[in-house]
Enzyme design. Structure first.
Site, PDB file in Angstrom:
ATOM      1  N   LEU A 161      81.568  33.344  26.436  1.00  0.00           N
ATOM      2  CA  LEU A 161      82.479  34.474  27.252  1.00  0.00           C
ATOM      3  C   LEU A 161      83.733  34.977  26.434  1.00  0.00           C
ATOM      4  O   LEU A 161      84.514  34.143  25.931  1.00  0.00           O
ATOM      5  CB  LEU A 161      82.757  34.231  28.451  1.00  0.00           C
ATOM      6  CG  LEU A 161      81.447  33.695  29.214  1.00  0.00           C
ATOM      7  CD1 LEU A 161      82.091  33.175  31.077  1.00  0.00           C
ATOM      8  CD2 LEU A 161      80.640  34.889  29.780  1.00  0.00           C
ATOM      9  N   HIS A 208      79.249  20.537  30.838  1.00  0.00           N
ATOM     10  CA  HIS A 208      79.036  20.111  29.361  1.00  0.00           C
ATOM     11  C   HIS A 208      78.353  18.883  29.120  1.00  0.00           C
ATOM     12  O   HIS A 208      78.967  17.928  29.793  1.00  0.00           O
ATOM     13  CB  HIS A 208      80.369  20.421  28.610  1.00  0.00           C
ATOM     14  CG  HIS A 208      80.306  20.159  26.828  1.00  0.00           C
ATOM     15  ND1 HIS A 208      79.783  21.308  26.508  1.00  0.00           N
ATOM     16  CD2 HIS A 208      80.471  19.455  26.232  1.00  0.00           C
ATOM     17  CE1 HIS A 208      79.519  20.784  25.151  1.00  0.00           C
ATOM     18  NE2 HIS A 208      80.036  19.597  25.065  1.00  0.00           N
TER      19      HIS A 208
HETATM   20  C1  GAR Z   1      72.670  21.014  30.514  1.00  0.00           C
HETATM   21  O1  GAR Z   1      72.524  19.858  29.750  1.00  0.00           O
HETATM   22  C2  GAR Z   1      74.037  21.738  30.156  1.00  0.00           C
HETATM   23  O2  GAR Z   1      75.078  20.707  30.313  1.00  0.00           O
HETATM   24  C3  GAR Z   1      74.208  22.297  28.917  1.00  0.00           C
HETATM   25  O3  GAR Z   1      72.873  23.031  28.798  1.00  0.00           O
HETATM   26  C4  GAR Z   1      71.761  22.269  29.690  1.00  0.00           C
HETATM   27  C5  GAR Z   1      71.226  23.176  30.571  1.00  0.00           C
HETATM   28  O4  GAR Z   1      70.120  22.569  31.558  1.00  0.00           O
HETATM   29  N1  GAR Z   1      75.005  23.151  28.561  1.00  0.00           N
HETATM   30  C6  GAR Z   1      75.585  23.372  27.564  1.00  0.00           C
HETATM   31  O5  GAR Z   1      75.178  22.746  26.516  1.00  0.00           O
HETATM   32  C7  GAR Z   1      76.828  24.289  27.385  1.00  0.00           C
HETATM   33  N2  GAR Z   1      77.411  24.095  26.118  1.00  0.00           N
HETATM   34  P1  GAR Z   1      69.654  23.152  32.653  1.00  0.00           P
HETATM   35  O6  GAR Z   1      69.119  24.806  32.307  1.00  0.00           O
HETATM   36  O7  GAR Z   1      68.607  22.357  33.084  1.00  0.00           O
HETATM   37  O8  GAR Z   1      70.719  23.312  33.743  1.00  0.00           O
END
Ligand code: GAR
Length: 211
Positions: A104, A120
């Site tokens: 963002l 995260h």
């Molecule tokens: C999760 O592990 C979240 O922490 C990560 O993406 C995944 C989404 O899983 N986010 C990041 O890496 C942000 N930088 P989900 O779609 O099953 O919630």
């Protein structure tokens, strides 16, 4: 260092959940709302990917969804302006980034100061950015985990709300570690949102205090 003071509102909150993929954190948040654990409603599930599996699940759950492809806009600014309009129209109180894989802009962040949370899959400030479970394995850390934090223009560096720690095992793969972390994500993200709308989160000089 900012000298800001913020107290989260005690109210029934209107949430927008932003996702780009599978949506398991979105599901954990929605389930917690349905179970009456969080005083909030999901007023919008937004995605930058029309075919995000999480978006389909949101539609099946009869939630209001919106997907906008950045390629259909002339600039990032125009793209975000459209999203901001949709959020303001719905009087969104809190945006929850749940696997939203787009950064963002500072302008966007300033429109929603102290009103954007992110999850995260690492113990920030260690391992910001992408592919962080792999990086944790490459560094040989003994513990990793998950962090819920406020979103500021400095990517992955906003005030930390909650963290959960998981051990890293010698025979872990990126998948096994990710799964162990994800289980914790599903607990701390709903918990952070619950605290937010109980009016129990305070930010003082960029530190979050839980009342
Ligand atoms: C999760 O592990 C979240 O922490 C990560 O993406 C995944 C989404 O899983 N986010 C990041 O890496 C942000 N930088 P989900 O779609 O099953 O919630």
């Amino acid at each position: 260092m900012s000298q800001e003071y913020f107290k989260s509102p005690k109210k029934k909150g209107k949430l927008a959940v932003f996702l780009s993929g599978r949506g398991s954190n979105f599901i954990a948040i929605h389930d917690a709302i349905l179970e009456g654990k969080i005083n909030a409603e999901i007023a919008l599930v937004f995605s930058d990917k029309t075919d995000a599996p999480g978006l389909k699940i949101a539609q099946q759950r009869k939630l209001d969804t919106l997907s906008l492809n950045p390629k259909d806009f002339n600039s990032k600014q125009e793209y975000e302006q459209e999203i901001i309009k949709e959020l303001k129209n719905r009087k969104i109180d809190l945006i929850c980034l749940a696997g939203y894989m787009r950064i963002l802009s500072p302008h966007f962040c300033r429109q929603f100061t102290n009103a954007i949370l992110n999850i995260h899959p690492a113990l920030l400030p260690a391992f910001p950015g992408l592919n962080v479970q792999r990086k944790a394995l490459e560094w040989g850390v003994r513990y990793s985990g998950a962090t819920v934090h406020f979103v500021t223009p400095d990517v992955d560096m906003g005030p930390i709300v909650l963290q959960a720690v998981v051990p890293v095992k010698q025979d872990d793969t990126e998948e096994t570690l990710s799964q162990r972390i994800l289980k914790e994500e599903h607990k701390i993200y709903p918990e952070a949102i619950k605290l937010y709308f109980e009016g129990r989160l305070e930010i003082r000089n960029r530190l979050v205090y839980i009342k």
